[in-house]
Design a protein around this motif. Structure first.
Motif, PDB file in Angstrom:
ATOM      1  N   ASP A 112       0.859  -1.189   0.000  1.00  0.00           N
ATOM      2  CA  ASP A 112       0.000   0.000   0.000  1.00  0.00           C
ATOM      3  C   ASP A 112       0.891   1.233   0.000  1.00  0.00           C
ATOM      4  OD1 ASP A 112      -2.224  -1.618   0.168  1.00  0.00           O
ATOM      5  OD2 ASP A 112      -2.468  -1.362   2.338  1.00  0.00           O
ATOM      6  N   TYR A 119       2.123   4.774  -2.688  1.00  0.00           N
ATOM      7  CA  TYR A 119       1.970   5.683  -3.823  1.00  0.00           C
ATOM      8  C   TYR A 119       2.849   5.234  -4.981  1.00  0.00           C
ATOM      9  CZ  TYR A 119      -0.272   8.766  -0.465  1.00  0.00           C
ATOM     10  OH  TYR A 119      -1.116   9.290   0.479  1.00  0.00           O
ATOM     11  N   ILE A 145      -0.363  14.641  -6.187  1.00  0.00           N
ATOM     12  CA  ILE A 145      -1.199  13.446  -6.332  1.00  0.00           C
ATOM     13  C   ILE A 145      -2.064  13.596  -7.572  1.00  0.00           C
ATOM     14  CG2 ILE A 145      -3.009  12.018  -5.313  1.00  0.00           C
ATOM     15  CD1 ILE A 145      -1.949  12.867  -2.561  1.00  0.00           C
ATOM     16  N   GLU A 179      -6.141   8.250  -7.803  1.00  0.00           N
ATOM     17  CA  GLU A 179      -6.129   7.021  -6.995  1.00  0.00           C
ATOM     18  C   GLU A 179      -6.486   5.827  -7.884  1.00  0.00           C
ATOM     19  OE1 GLU A 179      -8.113   5.216  -2.873  1.00  0.00           O
ATOM     20  OE2 GLU A 179      -8.432   7.309  -3.450  1.00  0.00           O
ATOM     21  N   ARG A 188      -2.190   7.334  -5.493  1.00  0.00           N
ATOM     22  CA  ARG A 188      -2.492   6.387  -4.415  1.00  0.00           C
ATOM     23  C   ARG A 188      -2.731   5.006  -5.030  1.00  0.00           C
ATOM     24  NH1 ARG A 188      -6.386  10.264  -3.697  1.00  0.00           N
ATOM     25  NH2 ARG A 188      -5.830  11.978  -2.280  1.00  0.00           N
ATOM     26  N   LEU A 240       3.387   3.440   2.281  1.00  0.00           N
ATOM     27  CA  LEU A 240       2.539   4.456   2.913  1.00  0.00           C
ATOM     28  C   LEU A 240       3.208   5.076   4.133  1.00  0.00           C
ATOM     29  CD1 LEU A 240      -0.330   5.618   2.514  1.00  0.00           C
ATOM     30  CD2 LEU A 240      -1.133   3.920   4.171  1.00  0.00           C
ATOM     31  N   THR A 288       5.487   8.274   3.890  1.00  0.00           N
ATOM     32  CA  THR A 288       4.918   9.462   3.244  1.00  0.00           C
ATOM     33  C   THR A 288       3.989  10.194   4.192  1.00  0.00           C
ATOM     34  OG1 THR A 288       2.973   8.273   2.402  1.00  0.00           O
ATOM     35  CG2 THR A 288       4.939   8.274   1.001  1.00  0.00           C
ATOM     36  N   GLU A 303       0.541  12.855   3.512  1.00  0.00           N
ATOM     37  CA  GLU A 303      -0.300  13.501   2.500  1.00  0.00           C
ATOM     38  C   GLU A 303      -1.070  14.665   3.110  1.00  0.00           C
ATOM     39  OE1 GLU A 303      -4.206  12.504  -0.282  1.00  0.00           O
ATOM     40  OE2 GLU A 303      -2.966  10.839   0.455  1.00  0.00           O
ATOM     41  N   ILE A 351       1.988  14.915  -1.529  1.00  0.00           N
ATOM     42  CA  ILE A 351       2.584  14.040  -0.529  1.00  0.00           C
ATOM     43  C   ILE A 351       4.039  14.425  -0.311  1.00  0.00           C
ATOM     44  CG2 ILE A 351       1.118  12.028  -0.944  1.00  0.00           C
ATOM     45  CD1 ILE A 351       3.520  10.805  -2.498  1.00  0.00           C
TER      46      ILE A 351
END
Length: 409
Positions: free
Chosen positions: A57, A59, A79, A82, A100, A117, A120, A122, A127
């Protein structure tokens, strides 16, 4: 009538075994194919995986954008969107952008890595990346397991749960495998009684039949017990004739040494198309082993001593049963490791010795401790983890010397 003492080396017998014809093929679904042997090469009809996907999980990014990122000086990326599980991305990434993505999600065009994840932060469409990633990090690429058109598995390998997983991933649900050989098993001797019977003084229970039945089953065969045959020439021949007609391989336990009441060799010789491959093998234990061929079928005369009979099964009978099912190469034999001898083990040049051993582990490596019991004691086999092999021209293995050990299934 055959000539007695057609003695062969183990390697010579194994070479003869591979000359027996393999059994016909049959088609099975994956749920029925476990433990069988592929009869044909399997080709990938598509890439596996079929698309590049994330393994974490986080980016999706262009890895080069993250170079130099650290806690005190994070890299800032915009970003772009997603990517949900099971969806094809509707956008591509340019340098300075991220998306994402969940574990298993499809990588968008332009991305070559995934930042986890936890590295990072956000906020408001951007991010902060606090740790760099290398190209291809946290990503499995299209065709990385198998590319379309390549050989996934060659014929002759055993179908394991992992193999079934690969095949199902490629959409292959039917496979061609070799049929399972039918094995007839009978014991000879006036001294034997069935295990369920009361044991009169002077008699012993038939251990070999059940031991060989289980070993055959474990080797993928379909075994049938034909009971105990007394030391009567005609009774033995009638049973042998029936059993070889109904099976691909026949195992006769006992009656393989020279003696006035040992009629195994004569019973084999009376069968149509019978040919003697060996009467005696340069091996200990198990020297008086017989191997005969009747058309496309095999008959083994195995030693009466249970440890000897089981040893010969593992080093000769089992490879034949696997060969008949289509196994090839290393898949024919017991798995082999190297281990250090725990003590001196003497041997006699001119024969291969297979010594039952227990294995343990030390800082040095695997240690093989010989089980010094007579071949008539089944406890020696029940305790053993494998067989230590002493080559035919050796006088033995010294304590601390590395030696081959064949691991029992």
């Amino acid at each position: 009538m055959f000539t007695f003492f057609k003695v062969k080396k183990v390697a010579e017998v194994l070479e003869e075994i591979t000359k027996f014809p393999m059994l016909p093929e049959e088609s099975l679904g994956l749920k029925e194919a476990l433990g069988r042997y592929l009869a044909k090469d399997i080709l990938a009809k598509e890439d596996l995986p079929p698309f590049s996907r994330a393994t974490m999980d986080g980016y999706a990014v262009y890895a080069r954008d993250t170079f130099g990122a650290r806690e005190s000086e994070p890299v800032i990326l915009k970003i772009k969107g997603e990517i949900a599980m099971g969806e094809v991305p509707s956008f591509s990434l340019a340098s300075g952008e991220a998306a994402r993505i969940a574990t298993g999600g499809m990588l968008p065009e332009g991305a070559d890595a995934v930042v986890m994840l936890e590295y990072t932060e956000e906020e408001k469409g951007i991010i902060e990346v606090k740790r760099p990633v290398a190209p291809y990090e946290n990503v499995i690429f299209k065709g990385e397991d198998f590319e379309k058109g390549t050989i996934v598995f060659p014929a002759g390998i055993k179908i394991t749960p992992a193999v079934i997983g690969v095949l199902s991933g490629l959409g292959i649900t039917q496979v061609e495998v070799g049929q399972r050989p039918k094995v007839g098993i009978l014991s000879t001797g006036d001294e034997l009684v069935l295990p369920e019977k009361e044991l009169p003084l002077g008699k012993i229970r038939d251990i070999n039949s059940y031991t060989l039945y289980s070993a055959s089953l474990e080797s993928g065969a379909i075994p049938t017990l034909y009971g105990i045959v007394p030391d009567v020439k005609e009774k033995l021949f009638v049973k042998v004739e029936k059993a070889i007609q109904e099976n691909d391989v026949l195992l006769i336990s006992g009656g393989s040494s020279v003696g006035t009441r040992d009629f195994t060799l004569e019973a084999i010789s009376r069968l149509p198309e019978a040919e003697l491959i060996c009467h005696g093998v340069a091996v200990k234990p198990g020297k008086p082993t017989i191997l005969g061929q009747v058309g496309s079928k095999a008959i083994f005369g195995l030693p009466g001593q249970v440890a000897s009979a089981l040893l010969i099964f593992y080093i000769m009978v089992r490879p034949l049963l696997l060969h008949m099912q289509g196994a090839k190469g290393e898949h024919l034999f017991l798995r082999k490791i190297m281990a250090y001898a725990a003590r001196n083990i003497p041997s006699t040049p001119g024969r291969e010795d297979y010594v039952r051993v227990k294995l343990s582990f030390s800082e040095k490596g695997v240690i093989a401790l010989p089980i010094l019991k007579k071949s008539g004691l089944i406890s020696s086999m029940a305790e053993a983890h494998g067989f230590l092999r002493i080559p035919e021209n050796s006088e033995g293995i010294y304590e601390g010397e590395l030696a081959e050990v064949f691991l029992l299934p």
